[in-house]
Scaffold this active site. Sequence first.
Site, short mmCIF file in Angstrom:
data_model
loop_
_atom_site.label_atom_id
_atom_site.label_comp_id
_atom_site.label_asym_id
_atom_site.label_seq_id
_atom_site.Cartn_x
_atom_site.Cartn_y
_atom_site.Cartn_z
N GLU A 133 11.09 15.69 14.37
CA GLU A 133 11.42 15.68 12.95
C GLU A 133 10.47 16.63 12.20
O GLU A 133 9.26 16.50 12.29
CB GLU A 133 11.26 14.26 12.40
CG GLU A 133 11.72 14.14 10.97
CD GLU A 133 11.54 12.72 10.41
OE1 GLU A 133 10.50 12.11 10.65
OE2 GLU A 133 12.47 12.24 9.74
N GLU B 294 10.76 1.63 10.00
CA GLU B 294 11.76 2.70 9.93
C GLU B 294 10.97 3.99 10.07
O GLU B 294 10.09 4.28 9.27
CB GLU B 294 12.50 2.61 8.59
CG GLU B 294 13.74 3.48 8.56
CD GLU B 294 13.46 4.86 8.02
OE1 GLU B 294 13.08 5.75 8.82
OE2 GLU B 294 13.61 5.06 6.81
N LYS C 106 0.85 -1.19 0.00
CA LYS C 106 0.00 0.00 0.00
C LYS C 106 0.89 1.24 0.00
O LYS C 106 1.51 1.58 0.99
CB LYS C 106 -0.94 0.06 1.22
CG LYS C 106 -2.07 1.05 0.94
CD LYS C 106 -2.57 1.83 2.11
CE LYS C 106 -1.71 2.89 2.68
NZ LYS C 106 -1.58 4.12 1.89
N GLY D 192 7.56 5.14 7.90
CA GLY D 192 6.69 6.30 8.09
C GLY D 192 6.99 6.95 9.43
O GLY D 192 8.14 6.95 9.87
N SER D 193 5.97 7.47 10.07
CA SER D 193 6.18 8.24 11.30
C SER D 193 6.12 7.34 12.54
O SER D 193 5.51 6.26 12.51
CB SER D 193 5.09 9.31 11.40
OG SER D 193 3.82 8.67 11.49
N CYS E 143 14.44 11.13 5.55
CA CYS E 143 14.54 10.67 6.94
C CYS E 143 15.98 10.63 7.42
O CYS E 143 16.25 10.80 8.60
CB CYS E 143 13.87 9.31 7.09
SG CYS E 143 14.52 8.08 5.95
N THR F 299 2.42 6.43 13.59
CA THR F 299 1.81 5.36 12.80
C THR F 299 2.53 4.04 13.05
O THR F 299 1.90 2.98 13.11
CB THR F 299 1.85 5.73 11.30
OG1 THR F 299 1.24 7.01 11.14
CG2 THR F 299 1.09 4.73 10.46
P1 ADP Z 1 3.65 10.71 7.24
O1 ADP Z 1 3.29 11.36 8.54
O2 ADP Z 1 5.04 10.90 6.82
O3 ADP Z 1 2.64 10.87 6.15
P2 ADP Z 1 2.58 8.20 8.02
O4 ADP Z 1 3.26 7.34 9.00
O5 ADP Z 1 1.29 8.81 8.40
O6 ADP Z 1 3.68 9.19 7.55
O7 ADP Z 1 2.31 7.41 6.65
C1 ADP Z 1 3.18 6.47 6.11
C2 ADP Z 1 2.36 5.39 5.47
O8 ADP Z 1 1.56 4.77 6.47
C3 ADP Z 1 1.39 5.84 4.40
O9 ADP Z 1 1.33 4.86 3.37
C4 ADP Z 1 0.06 5.90 5.13
O10 ADP Z 1 -1.05 5.72 4.28
C5 ADP Z 1 0.20 4.72 6.07
N1 ADP Z 1 -0.64 4.77 7.27
C6 ADP Z 1 -1.07 5.85 7.96
N2 ADP Z 1 -1.82 5.50 9.02
C7 ADP Z 1 -1.89 4.14 9.01
C8 ADP Z 1 -2.49 3.15 9.85
N3 ADP Z 1 -3.21 3.49 10.91
N4 ADP Z 1 -2.32 1.85 9.53
C9 ADP Z 1 -1.59 1.48 8.46
N5 ADP Z 1 -0.99 2.35 7.64
C10 ADP Z 1 -1.13 3.67 7.89
#
Ligand code: ADP
Length: 485
Positions: free
Chosen positions: A385, A257, A182, A235-236, A290, A239
């Site tokens: 960050e 990561e 995804k 991602g963050s 990052c 999350t």
């Molecule tokens: P950023 O803050 O840099 O956008 P996120 O961690 O929100 O980073 O997003 C990174 C990825 O995680 C994206 O593909 C986003 O769609 C996905 N994502 C966000 N929230 C969720 C969740 N609750 N479960 C699974 N994937 C998620």
Amino acid sequence: MSTSVATRVAGVDVPTGHFIGGEWLAGDASFETISPIDQEAIAEVARAGEREVDAAVGAAAEAFPDWAALGPGGRAPYLRRLADLIDANVERLAAVECADMAMLLRSLRARVIARGALNFRNYAELAVAYEERDWRSRGTWNRVQRTPAGPAAVITPWNAPFMLSTWKVAPALAAGCTVVLKPAEWSPLSCAVLAQLAAEAGMPPGVFNVVQGIGEEAGAALVSHPLIRRVSFTGSPETGRLIGVAAARNLVPFTAELGGKGPLVVFDDADLDAAAAKAAGQYDDAGQVCLAGTRLLIQDGIRGAFLERFHAAVDRHVLGDPREDATTISPLIHPDHVDRVAGFVERALADGQRLVRGGHRLDGLLFEPTLIEPTRDDAEIVQREVFGPVLTLQTFTDEADAIRLANSTAYGLSGIVYTGSLGRADRVGRAIRAGVIWVNTFLVRDLTAPFGGVGISGIGREGGDYALDFYSDLKTLQILDGSVM
Ligand code: ADP
């Protein structure tokens, strides 16, 4: 579900549906993706819910036994063909990724897309060379067998969507897992082209699937699906925690990561011109990296000399359209992200931190390269960050002070050290809490080296055999000596 239409982005036909079991499917809902270059809508992309995610994971589960049974040697030709197709489609992929996330077209063409191909080519070879261990003990033969783990969920971020997806998908497929990817909803399109190329490479249906959609919907459904056996996320930290909890509920291993707040440490025995140029280079990709060294830590005796060189180097940056050769800093990904970056700067200034340069939004989604000198080491701008073109500058007295400052955040992804001393490079490199330290350089990375963070920068390691370990289950086979022919 009906068959989706493709749309034209930057002169390239890009599928906008989900790629499930070797077919393109649209589903009922969609979301719009904009180009950061002009903020115009460029595609209406399918938006998966539980039903589509369930179909994709089902397809991956169905394809898994045959893909696993092929063995590394049987899978390698598919990966090599995909690598060749990526190389043959650099122009298309670069154009789409540039339109979708505004990465510099020049670097996409020159290296970023090719690195994606290299991931597939490398892992085709690494998986074949990945050896099982045999030894004799206590009257038995022991063998460590590695078996593919099962369907893997891969969730990737918006900042380097193509490269980071291949970085995870290649080892998963090479190890014998099937994959549901995804991509991030702010830059979903280059991964759709990757799926197209995987089909062209003859990848059996269901081996590689892409669901498009929103993190809280499609992402959450994917990582908590009971048939998923591995979860890989970039991602963050917020999350990452949610995804870790979802994986833990199903007792599924996950790697994450989660970004960084890397120090860039400059000692007074360093090549100052090189250090200042590299510090100015931390604004590349508009700071949406990052691994960037966003906290400049400068030995106090060279602050003036460093800043003079740093300002001169930053002045050479050209902000503008990522399609133009001269541009070095492109627009940020999304208006919401510009608000987020501007919010960090506003709060820092309201809190009494000193603005050294920049600080303002410019036309469109451009943001000035910004330097802030904090008055407190625990200020938000030092600790969190920003993921934009915003650096901080702190000074230190000696090695111990540099190490203390370098380790003063909860992150631990990367660090950069400039010094002329090998002894110091070794001592400081060892003492900084991070997954990777560069000395007198930045971002050159062998794809077979381990990669990952400590602290809130993440859990687990990817890269080389470390990723193959993650996507495999290890089994001990023990045979009584002399009992078999
Ligand atoms: P950023 O803050 O840099 O956008 P996120 O961690 O929100 O980073 O997003 C990174 C990825 O995680 C994206 O593909 C986003 O769609 C996905 N994502 C966000 N929230 C969720 C969740 N609750 N479960 C699974 N994937 C998620």
